[in-house]
Design an enzyme around this catalytic site. Structure first.
Site, mmCIF file in Angstrom:
data_model
loop_
_atom_site.group_PDB
_atom_site.id
_atom_site.type_symbol
_atom_site.label_atom_id
_atom_site.label_comp_id
_atom_site.label_asym_id
_atom_site.label_seq_id
_atom_site.Cartn_x
_atom_site.Cartn_y
_atom_site.Cartn_z
ATOM 1 N N ARG A 21 17.765 10.228 24.517
ATOM 2 C CA ARG A 21 17.905 9.260 23.099
ATOM 3 C C ARG A 21 18.954 9.993 21.814
ATOM 4 O O ARG A 21 19.518 11.043 21.906
ATOM 5 C CB ARG A 21 17.352 8.583 22.475
ATOM 6 N N SER A 42 14.174 15.134 29.737
ATOM 7 C CA SER A 42 13.663 15.534 29.038
ATOM 8 C C SER A 42 12.294 15.185 28.900
ATOM 9 O O SER A 42 11.731 15.932 30.136
ATOM 10 C CB SER A 42 13.817 14.777 27.515
ATOM 11 N N ASN A 95 20.496 20.629 23.033
ATOM 12 C CA ASN A 95 20.034 19.599 22.452
ATOM 13 C C ASN A 95 18.508 19.294 22.127
ATOM 14 O O ASN A 95 18.152 18.861 21.221
ATOM 15 C CB ASN A 95 20.360 18.382 22.368
ATOM 16 N N TYR A 164 11.813 23.435 10.730
ATOM 17 C CA TYR A 164 13.339 23.571 11.029
ATOM 18 C C TYR A 164 14.385 24.037 10.865
ATOM 19 O O TYR A 164 15.242 24.571 11.590
ATOM 20 C CB TYR A 164 13.268 22.070 11.008
ATOM 21 N N LYS A 168 16.659 26.084 12.893
ATOM 22 C CA LYS A 168 18.272 26.109 13.214
ATOM 23 C C LYS A 168 19.294 27.118 13.080
ATOM 24 O O LYS A 168 19.850 27.530 13.424
ATOM 25 C CB LYS A 168 18.445 25.126 12.574
#
Length: 256
Positions: A21, A42, A95, A164, A168
């Site tokens: 997705r 996933s 991802n 988060y 990153k």
């Protein structure tokens, strides 16, 4: 070489985590249109299967594999199956991601651990497993999905998710360090740092704060379903054969 041939992925095989997705699915579509065989994986196999079925209808060789990127066993099983069925992996897109919105004062320890395990540990373990295969083959392209949140610190009214953002930022340095280590082996490592795009992860935030977010973007809009495809294809293809260790922001100028 014809310029369009530089972007041709015919005969290549890509493994895309979180490919069921959102941004991962968009990248899978772009690679498939360029002639690439696709493995989508996933934790939720249902989403991956939907993407795989859609690609199969277009004549693309593809499979869906259940894989929790925080599990070394899952990663080994997924990569081994991919190589068994396709013979190789030329391109890896890391991802899969997780987030948790909370102030620093209220961030639960278990939430911090979850975000770090998926975003950082998962990227490391998948890169390690696939990278060993690429090193043996003498070539490969790894694309890590980071975020502009890892480049700049947002005020809490825009983004309050320190786990988060920190994860990153870690991916950004991981990308540079790994690119330096594996350049001698013919393995390229780059990162895309998206700005705000509508995905399941960001929809709630965009519903609440879209005006505030857009006001801070020089181009005065958020990303759409096509805006990552070109850069992902570039980094996966021969066109980027003199590019490694780079972080490319796709953010409408938000990091300027």
């Amino acid at each position: 070489m014809n310029v369009f041939k530089l972007f041709d992925l015919t005969g290549k095989v890509a493994l895309i985590t979180g490919g069921g997705r959102g941004l991962g699915k968009q990248i899978a579509e772009a690679f498939a249109e360029a002639g690439c065989d696709i493995i989508v994986c996933s934790r939720k196999i249902e989403n991956c299967q939907e993407t795989a079925d859609m690609l199969k209808e277009k004549g693309i060789k593809t499979i869906a594999i259940a894989c929790d990127v925080t599990s070394k066993v899952d990663i080994e099983n997924a990569v081994n199956r991919a190589i068994a069925e396709f013979g190789k992996i030329d391109i890896l897109v890391n991802n899969s991601g997780a987030t948790w919105g909370a102030s620093v004062e209220d961030m639960p320890e278990e939430a911090w651990d979850k975000v770090m395990n998926v975003n950082v540990k998962g990227t490391f373990m998948m890169s390690q497993k696939v990278g060993n295969h690429m090193i043996q083959n003498g070539s490969g392209k790894i694309i890590n999905i980071s975020s502009v949140a890892g480049i700049k610190a947002e005020p809490p009214e825009v983004l309050d998710a320190i786990g988060y953002s920190t994860s990153k930022a870690a991916i950004i340095h991981f990308t540079k360090d790994l690119a330096r280590k594996w350049a001698q082996d013919g393995v390229y490592v780059n990162s895309i740092a998206p700005g705000f795009f509508p995905t399941k992860m960001t929809n709630a935030l965009l519903d609440q704060k879209s005006d505030e977010i857009i006001s801070r973007v020089p181009l005065k809009r958020i990303g759409d379903e096509n805006m990552l495809k070109g850069i992902a294809l570039y980094l996966a293809s021969t066109a980027s054969d003199f590019v490694t260790g780079q972080i490319i922001a796709v953010d409408g100028g938000a990091t300027l």
